[in-house]
Design an enzyme around this catalytic site. Structure first.
Site, PDB file in Angstrom:
ATOM      1  N   ALA A  28      -6.813   6.601 -16.656  1.00 43.89           N
ATOM      2  CA  ALA A  28      -6.531   5.180 -16.456  1.00 43.89           C
ATOM      3  C   ALA A  28      -6.941   4.787 -15.038  1.00 43.89           C
ATOM      4  O   ALA A  28      -6.377   5.272 -14.055  1.00 43.89           O
ATOM      5  CB  ALA A  28      -5.048   4.905 -16.677  1.00 43.89           C
ATOM      6  N   PRO A  82      -7.819   9.765 -21.765  1.00 41.50           N
ATOM      7  CA  PRO A  82      -7.539   9.576 -20.335  1.00 41.50           C
ATOM      8  C   PRO A  82      -6.293  10.362 -19.934  1.00 41.50           C
ATOM      9  O   PRO A  82      -5.260  10.279 -20.595  1.00 41.50           O
ATOM     10  CB  PRO A  82      -7.298   8.064 -20.218  1.00 41.50           C
ATOM     11  CG  PRO A  82      -7.927   7.476 -21.450  1.00 41.50           C
ATOM     12  CD  PRO A  82      -7.776   8.492 -22.519  1.00 41.50           C
ATOM     13  N   GLN A 105     -11.344   4.682 -18.950  1.00 39.98           N
ATOM     14  CA  GLN A 105     -10.315   3.742 -19.375  1.00 39.98           C
ATOM     15  C   GLN A 105     -10.005   2.792 -18.226  1.00 39.98           C
ATOM     16  O   GLN A 105      -9.567   3.219 -17.156  1.00 39.98           O
ATOM     17  CB  GLN A 105      -9.044   4.483 -19.791  1.00 39.98           C
ATOM     18  CG  GLN A 105      -7.967   3.562 -20.336  1.00 39.98           C
ATOM     19  CD  GLN A 105      -6.681   4.301 -20.634  1.00 39.98           C
ATOM     20  OE1 GLN A 105      -5.988   4.740 -19.724  1.00 39.98           O
ATOM     21  NE2 GLN A 105      -6.355   4.442 -21.906  1.00 39.98           N
ATOM     22  N   TYR A 110       1.805  -0.620 -20.323  1.00 45.15           N
ATOM     23  CA  TYR A 110       1.135  -1.224 -19.180  1.00 45.15           C
ATOM     24  C   TYR A 110       0.795  -2.687 -19.457  1.00 45.15           C
ATOM     25  O   TYR A 110       1.209  -3.234 -20.483  1.00 45.15           O
ATOM     26  CB  TYR A 110      -0.065  -0.362 -18.785  1.00 45.15           C
ATOM     27  CG  TYR A 110       0.366   1.022 -18.334  1.00 45.15           C
ATOM     28  CD1 TYR A 110       1.256   1.168 -17.264  1.00 45.15           C
ATOM     29  CD2 TYR A 110      -0.054   2.167 -18.994  1.00 45.15           C
ATOM     30  CE1 TYR A 110       1.695   2.420 -16.862  1.00 45.15           C
ATOM     31  CE2 TYR A 110       0.393   3.428 -18.599  1.00 45.15           C
ATOM     32  CZ  TYR A 110       1.262   3.542 -17.527  1.00 45.15           C
ATOM     33  OH  TYR A 110       1.724   4.779 -17.136  1.00 45.15           O
ATOM     34  N   ARG A 126      -7.317   1.169 -26.462  1.00 47.18           N
ATOM     35  CA  ARG A 126      -6.195   2.083 -26.737  1.00 47.18           C
ATOM     36  C   ARG A 126      -4.941   1.265 -26.978  1.00 47.18           C
ATOM     37  O   ARG A 126      -4.555   0.429 -26.161  1.00 47.18           O
ATOM     38  CB  ARG A 126      -5.964   3.061 -25.596  1.00 47.18           C
ATOM     39  CG  ARG A 126      -4.853   4.061 -25.935  1.00 47.18           C
ATOM     40  CD  ARG A 126      -4.783   5.256 -25.026  1.00 47.18           C
ATOM     41  NE  ARG A 126      -4.756   6.488 -25.828  1.00 47.18           N
ATOM     42  CZ  ARG A 126      -4.450   7.682 -25.349  1.00 47.18           C
ATOM     43  NH1 ARG A 126      -4.175   7.841 -24.062  1.00 47.18           N
ATOM     44  NH2 ARG A 126      -4.444   8.737 -26.137  1.00 47.18           N
ATOM     45  N   CYS A 152      -4.032  10.967 -16.596  1.00 49.19           N
ATOM     46  CA  CYS A 152      -3.779  10.609 -15.200  1.00 49.19           C
ATOM     47  C   CYS A 152      -3.559  11.864 -14.354  1.00 49.19           C
ATOM     48  O   CYS A 152      -2.829  12.771 -14.742  1.00 49.19           O
ATOM     49  CB  CYS A 152      -2.558   9.703 -15.108  1.00 49.19           C
ATOM     50  SG  CYS A 152      -2.842   8.051 -15.777  1.00 49.19           S
TER      51      CYS A 152
END
Length: 372
Positions: free
Chosen positions: A67, A31, A109, A191, A239, A33
């Site tokens: 994400a 992934p 993701q 996160y 992940r 961003c």
């Protein structure tokens, strides 16, 4: 074909089957961003199609979309993609159709940024959180502990935690309906799920904090919910950040233990990265600097893993797979620099030209004096 000929196939270009999905090679796109949803509605658009599609056309076996927030408050920034409504799912379906047309498997993701949400998007990046009166929103986390330089989050209550689990479940259903072949749960890079896992950000005293079992509860409940929603044939990835790079924080031993628990809960594959929870962590960056964490988790828990982190050349990637240190390689910035990395790697390793799009066949090195 003789046994010797079979043995010459580069490990990086052998297929892998996970549940009902066979992926053509081990060159995978993690992934990445993009901070490109300028309409602020979470709907992916032409940039995402071209960005992801180029890598599929370039020979990648698996392309995982960035994400993608399971609810509006879970976005890192207001320019992020989402999957909390049907308009977003419809837009993603256009992208998965193209990825499949190029022979690549498609993944997404699913994420919630927690205390690292509501930051300024890349085009207008400024330090700290985006203020409420300038488009930002209140953030949540395991505990009311701010990420360095960001606004203090609100600790989620029981009802809020249950809602997050349900949001992951609903987003997973939309992902499958949009044509994604697999779903990845984001439990890394500081996160929300990582915030629950790490004792540095989770000081709760209820059933969601304290012991490793309690800190892992949110992830395991999300994995169970997603597995129930997507059925038995769709692979489910997780992940992890294998370490916080900080004493007293999350580490590879805890990662390996929880990976085993997550596998028992329904996860199939583990995408191993590091860091993201502590802003000032001292990280010794170098070629393949995170690969040994993937190897540790894979060996300790007997789970399949991918390696990521400054892996930039074909022979290094192939060696990691050939020696069993990783089952696949995630190539992020290397693929952004060269979306045709997989085609070039296949040429360098002698893996053949089967992945080339017919539109590009005349550009093959084999018909251009062997030059890339």
């Amino acid at each position: 074909m003789s046994g010797d000929e079979v043995a010459t196939t580069p490990a990086l270009f052998t297929p892998i089957t996970i549940r009902g999905l066979t992926i053509r090679n081990r060159v995978w796109v993690p992934p990445l961003c993009q901070y490109s949803v300028t309409a602020r509605d979470g709907v992916p658009h032409d940039w995402h199609l071209v960005h992801l599609g180029a890598m599929a056309a370039g020979g990648a076996g698996l392309v995982i979309a960035e994400a993608t927030a399971v609810n509006p408050e879970g976005r890192i920034s207001d320019h992020d993609t989402g999957l909390w409504n049907e308009e977003q799912a419809t837009a993603w379906a256009r992208i998965t159709r193209f990825l499949h047309s190029q022979g690549a498997a498609s993944g997404i993701q699913l994420a919630h940024a927690g205390r690292k949400a509501s930051i300024w998007p890349e085009p207008m990046r400024r330090p700290g959180s985006q203020p409420l009166d300038e488009g930002g929103w209140p953030t949540v986390s395991a505990s009311a502990i701010a990420f360095d330089g960001y606004a203090e989050p609100v600790a989620l209550d029981e009802a809020g935690i249950v809602q997050v689990i349900d949001d992951f479940r609903s987003a997973a259903r939309r992902a499958v309906d949009a044509g994604f072949d697999l779903v990845e749960v984001h439990a890394a890079h500081g996160y929300l799920v990582h915030q629950f896992l790490s004792p540095l950000s989770n000081v709760r005293t209820d059933r969601w904090g304290g012991s490793l079992e309690n800190r892992a509860r949110l992830l395991l409940e999300i994995v169970r919910a997603v597995r129930t929603e997507i059925g038995e044939l769709v692979p489910l990835f997780v992940r992890f950040s294998a370490t916080d790079w900080t004493p007293g924080g999350w580490d590879e031993e805890q990662t390996a233990t929880v990976a085993g628990w997550a596998q028992n809960a329904g996860a199939d594959f583990f995408d191993v990265s590091t860091g993201g929870l502590v802003a000032a962590a001292d990280i010794p960056v170098g070629p393949g600097y995170q690969a040994h964490f993937a190897e540790y988790v894979g060996e300790r828990s007997d789970v399949p893993v991918s390696a990521v982190g400054r892996i930039t050349n074909a022979r290094h990637a192939d060696d990691l797979v050939a020696t069993g240190r990783a089952d696949a390689i995630m190539l992020g910035k290397a693929m952004m620099r060269d979306p045709h990395f997989a085609l070039r790697a296949a040429h360098e390793l002698g893996a053949g030209t089967a992945m080339w799009p017919y539109q590009y066949l005349r550009a093959r090195p084999e018909v251009n004096d062997g030059e890339w």
